[in-house]
Structure formats: C-alpha cells, structure tokens
Design a protein around this motif. Sequence first.
Motif, PDB file in Angstrom:
ATOM      1  N   ALA A  91       6.246  -5.981  -4.549  1.00 41.34           N
ATOM      2  CA  ALA A  91       5.980  -4.338  -4.762  1.00 41.34           C
ATOM      3  C   ALA A  91       7.332  -3.735  -4.862  1.00 41.34           C
ATOM      4  N   GLY A  92       8.521  -4.329  -4.325  1.00 32.12           N
ATOM      5  CA  GLY A  92       9.714  -3.582  -4.116  1.00 32.12           C
ATOM      6  C   GLY A  92      10.160  -3.003  -2.974  1.00 32.12           C
ATOM      7  N   PRO A  93      10.854  -2.270  -2.778  1.00 32.69           N
ATOM      8  CA  PRO A  93      11.362  -1.742  -1.434  1.00 32.69           C
ATOM      9  C   PRO A  93      10.424  -0.355  -0.953  1.00 32.69           C
ATOM     10  N   ALA A 100       0.778  -1.372  -0.184  1.00 31.35           N
ATOM     11  CA  ALA A 100       0.107   0.048  -0.069  1.00 31.35           C
ATOM     12  C   ALA A 100       0.864   1.125   0.003  1.00 31.35           C
ATOM     13  N   PHE A 101       2.054   1.239   0.865  1.00 28.58           N
ATOM     14  CA  PHE A 101       2.953   2.342   0.734  1.00 28.58           C
ATOM     15  C   PHE A 101       2.329   3.522   1.246  1.00 28.58           C
ATOM     16  N   VAL A 102       1.389   3.421   2.316  1.00 32.35           N
ATOM     17  CA  VAL A 102       0.776   4.816   2.744  1.00 32.35           C
ATOM     18  C   VAL A 102       1.975   5.265   3.874  1.00 32.35           C
ATOM     19  N   THR A 103       2.807   5.860   3.391  1.00 31.43           N
ATOM     20  CA  THR A 103       4.042   6.317   3.967  1.00 31.43           C
ATOM     21  C   THR A 103       3.548   7.696   4.773  1.00 31.43           C
ATOM     22  N   GLY A 104       2.680   8.263   4.468  1.00 37.45           N
ATOM     23  CA  GLY A 104       2.243   9.524   5.070  1.00 37.45           C
ATOM     24  C   GLY A 104       1.594   9.289   6.106  1.00 37.45           C
TER      25      GLY A 104
END
Length: 301
Positions: free
Chosen positions: A231-233, A212-216
């Motif tokens: 999905a990678g790093p 998801a990369f919900v980094t915020g």
Amino acid sequence: MRAIQIDRFGTPDVLRVADVPEPVPAAGEVLVRTVATALNPVDDKTREGAIGEGTPPLPLTLGWDLAGIVVDGGDSGLDTGARVIAMSHQLGSARGTWADLVALPAGAVAPAPASVSLPQAATLPLPGLTAWQTLEWLAVSAGERLLVAGAAGAVGGLALQIARARGVEVDALVSREAQAAFARGHGAGFVTTDPAALPEGRYDAVFDTFGAFVTGAVADGGRYASIATQAGPVPDLSARGVRTTVHQVREDGAGLAELSRLVDEGALKLRLHGTYSVREVVAAHERYLRGGLAGKIALAF
Ligand SMILES: NC(=O)c1ccc[n+]([C@@H]2O[C@H](COP(=O)([O-])OP(=O)(O)OC[C@H]3O[C@@H](n4cnc5c(N)ncnc54)[C@H](OP(=O)(O)O)[C@@H]3O)[C@@H](O)[C@H]2O)c1
C-alpha cells in the motif's frame, strides 16, 4: 529431499514438489527437519509474481514459517530432536521453508511452544514476529490506547492478543461482522467495520495491517505503523508530531522465544483452519484463495 518450488509465476497450479539436494548447514546454522509450515500472503504474492524486483531467481523454494525437529544443532545449544520454530526471510535469503530440511542461522531459531502441536506452532513465526516487532516499534505500554486495523487477520489477531497481555487498551477495525466477534472475544473494546466510526485523535498508537491509513484516529504526538508494504508509505504526519513507519519483519529467534512463552502461558491462542499434506499443496492454496478462513492453513511434511 522434497521442496515446494515454482519455476514460473502464476496461479497455484505452478506449484510443484521438486526433488532437490539436502542443505548442508554452514557454521552458525541449525539444520531442521520440517514437520509443518504455513501459508502466508507473501507466499501468494511471490508465486503470482507480484513482488517484482525483490524476488530471488527462479526456480525458488517458497515459505517463511517453520516448525520442526532439530537434526543438527551445530554450536547453537539446541539438542538434536528438540522441537523448534523459525522464520526464514525467504525473499531476502532465498531459503524457503517448504522443504523437508531447512538450514537457518541459529539466531533465527527458537524452542517451539510445548503446549501446542507443531502444525499449530507453524502458524506463529511470520505473523507472530511481525506483530511482536511492530508492537516493539509502537512501544505501547499498559493503559495506552491502541487501534488495530485488520484485528481479526493473522498478524492483527496476534497483535491484539499480545497488546492485551501487556495491559494495553485495544480497539479494532475489522472487515466484517463475523470478525467482530473474534476481536471482542480476544479483549478488544470498541470494534467497528466502519473506518468513519473511529473516534478522531483517540489512539496513542495505530497498528495498520492492510493499508487502512486511518490517520485521523491517531492522537497528535502518537505513533502509526503499517505492515502493508504493497500500500506504500504512511502519509507524512510529522506536522502533528506523529511518528510513522512501514515495518519490515526480520528473522528474530529471541522474539520467537517470547512468543512461544506467551503461547505456553495461555496469553496467545493460535488459530489453525486445517492441515494439508505436501501432496495437496495446490488444493491448500486454492482453499486459501477462496478466503473466509478463521485461521491459518498449515502444510504437513
Ligand atoms: N511488512 C511485513 O514485514 C509484513 C509481514 C507480514 C505480513 N505482511 C502483510 O500484511 C498484510 C496482513 O497479513 P496477514 O497475514 O495478517 O493477512 P490476513 O490474515 O489476510 O489478514 C488481513 C486482515 O485484514 C482484513 N482486511 C483487509 N481489507 C480490509 C478492509 N478494507 N477493512 C477491514 N479489514 C480488512 C482482512 O479481512 P478479510 O479476511 O475479511 O479480507 C483480514 O482479517 C498482508 O498484506 C501481508 O502480506 C507484511
């Protein structure tokens, strides 16, 4: 003995029940008669040929999860006849668990939970260890806030329950409304299907099961772990003091023993959609691929 193998990549109909020699346990290994195993996304990716370079040579026995009965405990201290579970790192060792007999290092084997059937127990090893080890890396403690992305999936659902058992405040990102009920029913607070609805910088830790990369959503100085290798790093968040990782599960009997204990204490509920026999392995995969499951598919030997 029987083993479910592939000798080429493709759709579920490449799966075949092969007759292969029985494994002979080496020093330090335990020989287990398989009662049940389970299907995981990695088995599917391996069968399709999506893993690429990390795939052991064909023909190949598939499978990571194992629930069964000890045939030869060696010097492990496990008695013949003991009910056990194990995870085999099939891609690393080429030791698939979809076979009548499996020899594994004693350190990968643990007592099965006593309170559930072996087909139910077979749903635990790979997703359970992934959840357990990733939570160890995230080091979330009671009172901290954790976001689980994919909280109704096999790994996410177990991570949610383990974290709640530790007193962690858990919120959930899920794919659809039907899954929101599962997350709420297992102790999640805020549950959403919309990544844009996640509060900025709220979480001490994020456990991301699908890239998801919900980094915020992670707080400055927090921790962000993904398990979605494909999905990678995770993007570099070091400027905000956020540590990141893509966790790779490893064999871990001690972790499995802790998971068995949580099941027997009632803190961890296992979800079994249904059990198919080895002869029905193609049908089991076709059902898996149709999706919409509320639990795992087990294979009974
Ligand atoms: N790195 C490792 O060591 C390791 C170990 C185990 C698993 N994995 C990988 O981790 C992933 C999860 O494994 P799993 O066994 O938990 O699989 P799973 O049971 O299929 O769970 C994945 C969950 O993510 C949800 N999801 C997918 N896309 C989404 C989106 N865009 N928004 C919200 N939710 C979404 C799915 O919902 P739907 O069902 O609605 O699609 C499902 O609930 C797989 O890719 C697996 O290969 C990696």
